[in-house]
Design a protein around this motif. Sequence first.
Motif, short mmCIF file in Angstrom:
data_model
loop_
_atom_site.label_atom_id
_atom_site.label_comp_id
_atom_site.label_asym_id
_atom_site.label_seq_id
_atom_site.Cartn_x
_atom_site.Cartn_y
_atom_site.Cartn_z
N LEU A 152 0.83 -1.20 0.00
CA LEU A 152 0.00 0.00 0.00
C LEU A 152 0.87 1.26 0.00
CD1 LEU A 152 -2.90 1.04 0.06
CD2 LEU A 152 -2.79 1.00 2.56
N ILE A 153 1.98 1.21 0.72
CA ILE A 153 2.92 2.34 0.70
C ILE A 153 3.45 2.56 -0.70
CG2 ILE A 153 5.21 3.08 1.47
CD1 ILE A 153 4.59 1.76 4.17
N LEU A 154 3.79 1.47 -1.40
CA LEU A 154 4.25 1.60 -2.78
C LEU A 154 3.20 2.27 -3.65
CD1 LEU A 154 6.04 -1.77 -3.65
CD2 LEU A 154 7.05 0.51 -3.57
N ALA A 155 1.94 1.93 -3.45
CA ALA A 155 0.87 2.49 -4.27
C ALA A 155 0.62 3.96 -3.95
CB ALA A 155 -0.42 1.70 -4.06
N LEU A 156 0.97 4.39 -2.74
CA LEU A 156 0.67 5.76 -2.31
C LEU A 156 1.88 6.69 -2.32
CD1 LEU A 156 -1.72 4.99 0.70
CD2 LEU A 156 -2.34 5.62 -1.64
N LEU A 157 3.02 6.21 -2.83
CA LEU A 157 4.19 7.07 -2.91
C LEU A 157 3.91 8.27 -3.81
CD1 LEU A 157 7.11 4.49 -3.30
CD2 LEU A 157 6.62 5.92 -1.32
N PRO A 158 4.56 9.41 -3.56
CA PRO A 158 4.37 10.58 -4.44
C PRO A 158 4.83 10.29 -5.86
CG PRO A 158 5.44 11.19 -2.36
CD PRO A 158 5.45 9.70 -2.42
N GLU A 159 4.27 11.00 -6.79
CA GLU A 159 4.68 10.88 -8.20
C GLU A 159 6.16 11.23 -8.32
OE1 GLU A 159 3.30 9.78 -10.75
OE2 GLU A 159 1.15 9.66 -10.29
N ALA A 199 -10.65 1.84 6.30
CA ALA A 199 -9.46 2.58 5.86
C ALA A 199 -9.10 2.22 4.42
CB ALA A 199 -8.29 2.29 6.79
N LEU A 200 -9.14 0.92 4.09
CA LEU A 200 -8.83 0.50 2.73
C LEU A 200 -9.85 1.05 1.74
CD1 LEU A 200 -6.94 -1.17 0.97
CD2 LEU A 200 -8.40 -3.16 1.39
N GLY A 201 -11.13 1.03 2.12
CA GLY A 201 -12.16 1.59 1.25
C GLY A 201 -11.96 3.07 1.00
N LEU A 202 -11.56 3.80 2.03
CA LEU A 202 -11.30 5.23 1.87
C LEU A 202 -10.14 5.49 0.92
CD1 LEU A 202 -11.74 6.49 5.56
CD2 LEU A 202 -13.24 6.95 3.60
N LEU A 206 -10.54 7.85 -2.30
CA LEU A 206 -9.70 9.03 -2.50
C LEU A 206 -8.92 8.95 -3.80
CD1 LEU A 206 -8.36 9.56 1.14
CD2 LEU A 206 -10.03 10.96 -0.09
N ARG A 207 -8.43 7.76 -4.14
CA ARG A 207 -7.70 7.61 -5.40
C ARG A 207 -8.63 7.83 -6.59
NH1 ARG A 207 -2.78 5.33 -5.73
NH2 ARG A 207 -3.31 4.39 -7.74
N THR A 208 -9.88 7.36 -6.49
CA THR A 208 -10.85 7.55 -7.58
C THR A 208 -11.18 9.03 -7.76
OG1 THR A 208 -11.80 5.38 -7.14
CG2 THR A 208 -13.12 6.92 -8.44
N ILE A 209 -11.42 9.73 -6.66
CA ILE A 209 -11.74 11.16 -6.73
C ILE A 209 -10.56 11.94 -7.30
CG2 ILE A 209 -12.22 13.19 -5.34
CD1 ILE A 209 -13.81 11.40 -3.44
N ARG A 210 -9.33 11.56 -6.91
CA ARG A 210 -8.16 12.28 -7.37
C ARG A 210 -7.95 12.14 -8.87
NH1 ARG A 210 -2.85 10.44 -4.44
NH2 ARG A 210 -4.19 10.99 -2.66
N ARG A 211 -8.37 11.02 -9.43
CA ARG A 211 -8.17 10.78 -10.86
C ARG A 211 -9.22 11.46 -11.74
NH1 ARG A 211 -6.60 4.34 -11.19
NH2 ARG A 211 -4.53 4.52 -10.22
N ARG A 212 -10.34 11.89 -11.14
CA ARG A 212 -11.40 12.51 -11.95
C ARG A 212 -10.95 13.87 -12.45
NH1 ARG A 212 -17.18 11.38 -8.86
NH2 ARG A 212 -17.26 9.13 -9.25
#
Length: 215
Positions: A152-159, A199-202, A206-212
């Motif tokens: 999960l940390i890998l998936a949430l690292l900054p660009e 927490a996982l659902g959130l 958040l990732r879905t909202i960020r991509r819109r």
Amino acid sequence: MRSSIDLRLVWGLGLVVLGGLLLLQNLDILRGGGILWAVLVGLLGAALLIGLIQDRSRWWLAIPGITLLGLSATIALGDLLPTVASVFGGGLFLASIGLSFVVVYLLRQDFWWAIIPAGTLISLAMVTAVGDRLGGFDSGAILFLGLAVTFLILALLPEGRGRQAWAVFPAAGLGIVALLAGAAFGSAARIFWPAALIALGLVFILRTIRRRPAG
């Protein structure tokens, strides 16, 4: 001109001293030298880290350097507090190896792979040190949960700092395995696992909202 330590000289001197100490112990001339060994191993680790500080391109020095410091602390703990060492010694050593990979990532943020052994080893350290001492928590569940957090940390690292979008899938899978392994947590499961799922659902929301796209 700034001078640097020749690592070949450090290793050569270290091997000579280690061999000498081992010979003295085998001949029963040196006894109870746990602290001495701890100091010597710690000095070797410190020498490697000094070499790393002098030239940060030698990132690989972080792994043996920090590992040797962890081994030094483990030896000293076993000599000074054997009861504590029997509980936390193995975890301390594994955590030190995991920490070395954290430092590798901090030095080279394109080396995102370093987070995987870091998270794995730190998870194993937790299992080794406290896996059976958390009021009925299953050690297997702790291990899988630690691995899920690692991905999960890998998936949430900054660009630009090693983000791996694919890592959310093994994170979710490992989280489910941890959930199944922790089904026998007793009363703790009634609060812990629902909170983990929320927490996982959130995270997904958040990732879905960020991509819109905006507007």
